[in-house]
Enzyme design. Structure first.
Site, PDB file in Angstrom:
ATOM      1  CG  HIS B  46      28.620  25.195  54.566  1.00 24.12           C
ATOM      2  ND1 HIS B  46      29.549  25.660  55.442  1.00 24.12           N
ATOM      3  CD2 HIS B  46      27.980  24.169  55.171  1.00 24.12           C
ATOM      4  CE1 HIS B  46      29.471  24.958  56.552  1.00 24.12           C
ATOM      5  NE2 HIS B  46      28.534  24.047  56.408  1.00 24.12           N
ATOM      6  CD  GLU B  68      32.078  27.797  54.137  1.00 31.58           C
ATOM      7  OE1 GLU B  68      32.863  26.876  53.813  1.00 31.58           O
ATOM      8  OE2 GLU B  68      31.355  27.747  55.138  1.00 31.58           O
ATOM      9  CG  ASN B 429      28.819  36.394  15.446  1.00 33.31           C
ATOM     10  OD1 ASN B 429      30.036  36.544  15.491  1.00 33.31           O
ATOM     11  ND2 ASN B 429      28.212  35.650  14.550  1.00 33.31           N
TER      12      ASN B 429
END
Lengths: 149, 704
Positions: B46, B68, B429
Site C-alpha cells: 500500500h 495489493e 553450493n
C-alpha cells in the site's frame, strides 16, 4: 602556471633545483612542498628508483631517487639535499634532489623543445630547455617522471 | 507541475525498503501465512503504491496495486497461497525492482507491466476492468472518522499494551500542491517513529488519490507523547496544523467526539485566517498557541529525528583522524614512560602520565564509537538469501529450509561488501551439492526438507559466520581421489593428507567435485575464490564435514579493515607489522634446529615440518642467512597460518603487539609482493604491513 605579468610575453614560473651538475626545474603548480631529508622506510620489490616511503604528517608518501629515475650517476646526500613533494593527479610523491635553488620566471619564448638536447637517458623526461641569462634549465615532465614503468 | 526532484531520492530509498519488506514477507507467506504477515505485506504494498503514484510513476503504482489486491484477498481469506501465486508475486516484485533501478538511473521507467498486472488479476479471477477508480469516491462523503470493528479492536489492544491512541486532525496549507505527498509523509513520519495508523478518514486510498480537502483525520497508536508527535508532524512543510486528541473507546464512533475536535479546531482556523495576509503564505505559519501550551510552540524546530544520514566518506575521514590519534596516544604514553624513567616520580611526570592515561582511554572510546558508527547489521547481506534459496531449491527440485540467526550482528561496511559474494557462492553450493533430493532424503531416513543454517555472531575480536547443511556431506577419500585425478596432487601426496586436509582440497584452484557442470555451481572455480576473497580481508574460512550428515563452513572475519592488531618485528633494521589474525605463535629457536629439505630451510615443530621463510631473504633477495644462524644467537620465528598451511617467518627481533592503522601504499609504488600496506608507528616512522598470503607462494613449490 604562468602568472599574469605586465610583459607581453607569457612566463612560466618554475622551481629550479640541482641534480649533479645540472639545473632542472619543475612547474610550480605541481609543487606541494619542499622538505628536508628525513628517514625513509625502504619498500622491498618496488621499482629500483623508488627509495621508499615517508610519513608526511600522517600520510604515507612514496619517495623516488630522481637521479636514479633519470639514469644519472648516483651521488651522496648532503645537508643541501631536499625532498620535493609534488602532487600529480591528486596523489603525492616525493623526489630527492641535491639542492633547491630558487623560483624562476621563464619567458615562454626562451623555452626550446627537448629535441635540441643531446641524447641521454633523461631526455624522455624533459619537456623543454629553458634559458635564463647564460644558464640552461632542464624543464622536467613531471607526469612522465612519476608514471610507473 | 511541481518539481519532484527533491523527493525522488527519498522515494527511491523508501521504495527499496518496501520492496525488501515485500520480498521477505512473500517468502514468509509461502512458508507460514499469518494474519500478521498479511497485514504487514499489505501495508508495504500500500505504501509503495501510494508513493509511486504520488511521484507519477503510474506503472509502478498499477503493478503494486494489483499485488495489493491479491494480498487483500488473501487477508480476507478469499484466496489461499499457492506456489504459482508466489512465483507470480515474485515476478511482479522483480519488475518493481527493475523499475525502481531504472528510475534511479534515468529518472523514469519505461518497463511495461500490463501482462504481469493481468496475471495477478487472473489470480483474483477478475476481469481486466479498472478497479481503482470505482472504490474510493463514495467514502469521501463521510464526514469524519468512524471505526470498523477490527480497527476499534486494534485501538483497544494498543491501549491494553500501554500505548496511547490519538485522534489526529491534520490540516494542510491552503496552497499545498501535492496533497497526497504530504499525507504520505505524515503517515510515514508516524510509521518511522514507531507509531501505527489504525484508521484514517478519508481512507488511505483516497489520501493517495488526493480525494480530500485540506484536512484529514487519523487514529494512531504510539508510545510517544502527544506533543512529541505533533511537533514531528509540524516539521513537514505545508502542514498547517495538527491537532492531537486522546482517543477513548466510547468516543470515536459517535460523531460527538469528532464534533468536539472540530469545535476545538474552529478558533484555530480563525487564527489562521487572521494571519493570511502575511507576506509568505507558502511558509506554514507558526502554529498558534491556542491549545494552551504556548511555550511548546518554540520547540517545533528543536525536535529532530533520532537519526541522521552521514556520507560514508565522512566516516572514513573520521576514522582516519582517529587513527592518527591512536598513533599519537601510543607516542604520548611512550614519552610518559621515558620521562618516568628519567625523573622518577616527579609531580609533573605523574600528572603527565595521568593525562596520557586519560587521553588513552578517551581515544579508545572514540575509536570504538566511530567504528560502531561504520557498522551495519549483517542483515543487509542476509536479507536476499531466503528468496535466493527458495528459487534455487525450486530449480533443483529440492526442499530446503533456510534458518538464519544473528542477522543483527554488526560489522564494518567494508567487510560487508566483500563477504556477500562468497556467502552466495557457498549457499548455492549447499543447495546444489549439499542437500539431497527429497526422495533420496526420505529413503535415507532424513526429513524430506533439508535445512541450511546460516548464522553470524561475535566471537572475541572476530565475526564468525557459519553455513551448515544437513545434506550428504563430503567424503575425504572421494576428495583425495578427485584431486589426484585432476592432477592437483600426486597419489602419494594425497595419501599423506589427513582427512581434515583432504576436506580443504575443495579450496584448491581448479577443484570441483560436481560430477556434472550445473548452471549454478560446479564450474571448477568457486571455493578457491571464496577463500581468497575471505583471506583478502584478513579472514579465515574452514570446512568441516561428515559424510551422510552434512557440511559446515566457518568464516572468521575481522570486525574492521581499518585498524588491526599486529605483531611488530624487526627485519634488517626496519620494522614490519604482521597482522595478528594470521599469527599462530612465536618461537625462539636455536640455529641447530634448522634443517634443509632440498634447499628449503625448515624446522620440525611438534612432529610437523614447518617450512621457514626468511623475511630478509624474501625482501632483500639475500640467501637464507645461515652463517648468522650458526652463531650461537637464538633465532626468532613467527609462525603464521594461511588456511590449513603454516610457515615460519624468520625475523631479527620481536618487538611486540600493537594496534595499527592500515594505510594504503601509493599507487606509484604498485603492488608489492609480500606487503599489503603501511602504518605509522608511535615514533613517527613508517612500518610496512606484511601480506602473509604472498609469502606462502614462496614455499608453495615444496608444500604440495
Amino acid at each position: 602556471m604562468s602568472t599574469a605579468t605586465m610583459t607581453s610575453v607569457a612566463e612560466r614560473q618554475v622551481v629550479a633545483f640541482r641534480l649533479g651538475n645540472e639545473t632542472y626545474a619543475i612547474d610550480i603548480s605541481y609543487i606541494h612542498e619542499i622538505i628536508r631529508m628525513k628517514e625513509i622506510t625502504f619498500v622491498p620489490h618496488a621499482p629500483h628508483y623508488m627509495r621508499g616511503v615517508i610519513n608526511l604528517r600522517g600520510r604515507i608518501v612514496p619517495v623516488m631517487d630522481l637521479s636514479a629515475r633519470l639514469g644519472l650517476p648516483a651521488h651522496e646526500e648532503t645537508a643541501q639535499s631536499r625532498i620535493i613533494v609534488v602532487e600529480v593527479h591528486g596523489e603525492s610523491i616525493g623526489m630527492i634532489v641535491d639542492a633547491v635553488s630558487e623560483v624562476l620566471r621563464l619567458p615562454e619564448d626562451q623555452i626550446e623543445p627537448p629535441t635540441q638536447i643531446a641524447g641521454n637517458e633523461s631526455t624522455g623526461y624533459i619537456s623543454g630547455l629553458g634559458k635564463i641569462n647564460d644558464r640552461l634549465v632542464l624543464l622536467l615532465d613531471v607526469e612522465k617522471v612519476v608514471e610507473r614503468e | 507541475m511541481m518539481d519532484t526532484s527533491e523527493y525522488i531520492a527519498l522515494f527511491l530509498e523508501e521504495a527499496a525498503e518496501q520492496i525488501n519488506i515485500l520480498e521477505q514477507d512473500i517468502l514468509l507467506l509461502e512458508q507460514s501465512p499469518s494474519q500478521e504477515v498479511l497485514n504487514e505485506i499489505f501495508r508495504a504494498a500500500h505504501t509503495l503504491k501510494g508513493s509511486s503514484r504520488a511521484m507519477g510513476f503510474t506503472a509502478m503504482g498499477e503493478l503494486t496495486h494489483a499485488m495489493e489486491d491479491v494480498f487483500d484477498a488473501l487477508r480476507k481469506g478469499e484466496l489461499s497461497v499457492s506456489t504459482s501465486m508466489v512465483n507470480r508475486l515474485f515476478d511482479a516484485l522483480d519488475t518493481l525492482k527493475a523499475m525502481r533501478d531504472q528510475i534511479a538511473e534515468k529518472g523514469t521507467s519505461d518497463i511495461a507491466c500490463d501482462e504481469l498486472v493481468q496475471s495477478l488479476r487472473d489470480i483474483l479471477g477478475e476481469s481486466p476492468s479498472d478497479a481503482p477508480t470505482a472504490v474510493p469516491a463514495p467514502k469521501q462523503a463521510e464526514k469524519s472518522l468512524t471505526l470498523q470493528e477490527h480497527e476499534r479492536e486494534a485501538a483497544l489492544t494498543a491501549l491494553d499494551n500501554g500505548l496511547s491512541v490519538y485522534h489526529l486532525t491534520v490540516r494542510l496549507a491552503e496552497d499545498t500542491l501535492m496533497k497526497s505527498v504530504r499525507a504520505l509523509m505524515v503517515l510515514q513520519t508516524i510509521d518511522a517513529n514507531g507509531g501505527a495508523v489504525i484508521a484514517s478518514h478519508p481512507d488511505e486510498d483516497a489520501l493517495d488519490n488526493e480525494q480530500f480537502d485540506l484536512s484529514f483525520e487519523l487514529l494512531v497508536a504510539t508510545d510517544k507523547p502527544a506533543d512529541y508527535l505533533r511537533n514531528l508532524l509540524l516539521q513537514i512543510s505545508e502542514i498547517r496544523d495538527v491537532e492531537v486528541a486522546p482517543w477513548q473507546e466510547s468516543t470515536t464512533p459517535q460523531p460527538a467526539q469528532a464534533t468536539t475536535t472540530t469545535e476545538a479546531a474552529a478558533p484555530l482556523s480563525e487564527a489562521f485566517s487572521a494571519e493570511e495576509p502575511m507576506p509568505q503564505p507558502t511558509q506554514p505559519a507558526t502554529h498558534p498557541a491556542a491549545n494552551g501550551e504556548g511555550e511548546k510552540t518554540a520547540s517545533r524546530t528543536s525536535t529532530a529525528s533520532q537519526t541522521v544520514r552521514v556520507d560514508v566518506a565522512r566516516l572514513d575521514t573520521l576514522l582516519n583522524l582517529v587513527g592518527e590519534l591512536v598513533i599519537d596516544r601510543t607516542r604520548v604514553a611512550q614519552l610518559g614512560r621515558e620521562f618516568e624513567a628519567r625523573f622518577q616520580h616527579d609531580e609533573l611526570v605523574d600528572s603527565l602520565l595521568e593525562t596520557a592515561g586519560h587521553i588513552g582511554r578517551i581515544t579508545d572510546e572514540l575509536q570504538e564509537h566511530i567504528m560502531k558508527a561504520r557498522m551495519l547489521p549483517i542483515e543487509h547481506v542476509f536479507n536476499r538469501f531466503p528468496r535466493m534459496i527458495r528459487d534455487l531449491a525450486q530449480k533443483f527440485g529440492k526442499e530446503v529450509r533456510l534458518v538464519m540467526e544473528g542477522q543483527e550482528t554488526e560489522l564494518d561496511r567494508s567487510v560487508i561488501e566483500i563477504i556477500s559474494d562468497p556467502l552466495i557462492h557457498m549457499l548455492r553450493n549447499s543447495v546444489d551439492h549439499g542437500i539431497e533430493p527429497p526422495d533420496q532424503r526420505e529413503s535415507l531416513g532424513k526429513p524430506r526438507q533439508g535445512t541450511i543454517r546460516l548464522s553470524a555472531r561475535h566471537e572475541e575480536n572476530h565475526i564468525l559466520i557459519e553455513i551448515e547443511d544437513d545434506g550428504k556431506g563430503m567424503d575425504p577419500a572421494h576428495l583425495r581421489e578427485a584431486a589426484v585425478r585432476k592432477g592437483i596432487l600426486t597419489r602419494e601426496a594425497g595419501e599423506r593428507l589427513s582427512d581434515r586436509e583432504a576436506l580443504n582440497l575443495i579450496f584448491a584452484p581448479g577443484f570441483s567435485t560436481a560430477k556434472e557442470v550445473t548452471e549454478v555451481s560446479g564450474r571448477g572455480v568457486g571455493m578457491d575464490i571464496v577463500r581468497s576473497n575471505v583471506q583478502r580481508v584478513g579472514g579465515i574460512v574452514e570446512v568441516d564435514s561428515t559424510p551422510g550428515k552434512g557440511t559446515r563452513f566457518s568464516i572468521r572475519l575481522p570486525l574492521t579493515l581499518a585498524i588491526i592488531r599486529a605483531l611488530l618485528v624487526r627485519v634488517a633494521g626496519q620494522v614490519y607489522a604482521i597482522p595478528l589474525s594470521s599469527v599462530l605463535e612465536t618461537l625462539k629457536i636455536h640455529p641447530d634446529m634448522v634443517q634443509f629439505v632440498g634447499r628449503r630451510p625448515a624446522i620440525v615443530l611438534r612432529g610437523r615440518t614447518l617450512p621457514l621463510v626468511s623475511l630478509q631473504a624474501h625482501f632483500y633477495k639475500d640467501d637464507f642467512d645461515i652463517p648468522s644462524c650458526r652463531a650461537e644467537e637464538p633465532m626468532y620465528v613467527v609462525v603464521v597460518g594461511f588456511g590449513e598451511r603454516q610457515i615460519g617467518l624468520v625475523v631479527s627481533h620481536l618487538i611486540g603487539e600493537q594496534e595499527i592503522v592500515i594505510k594504503s601504499l601509493s599507487r606509484y609504488l604498485g603492488e608489492i609482493n609480500g606487503v599489503s600496506g603501511a602504518t605509522i608507528l608511535g615514533d613517527g616512522r613508517v612500518a610496512l604491513i606484511l601480506e602473509v598470503a604472498d609469502l606462502f607462494d614462496d614455499v608453495s613449490a615444496c608444500a604440495a
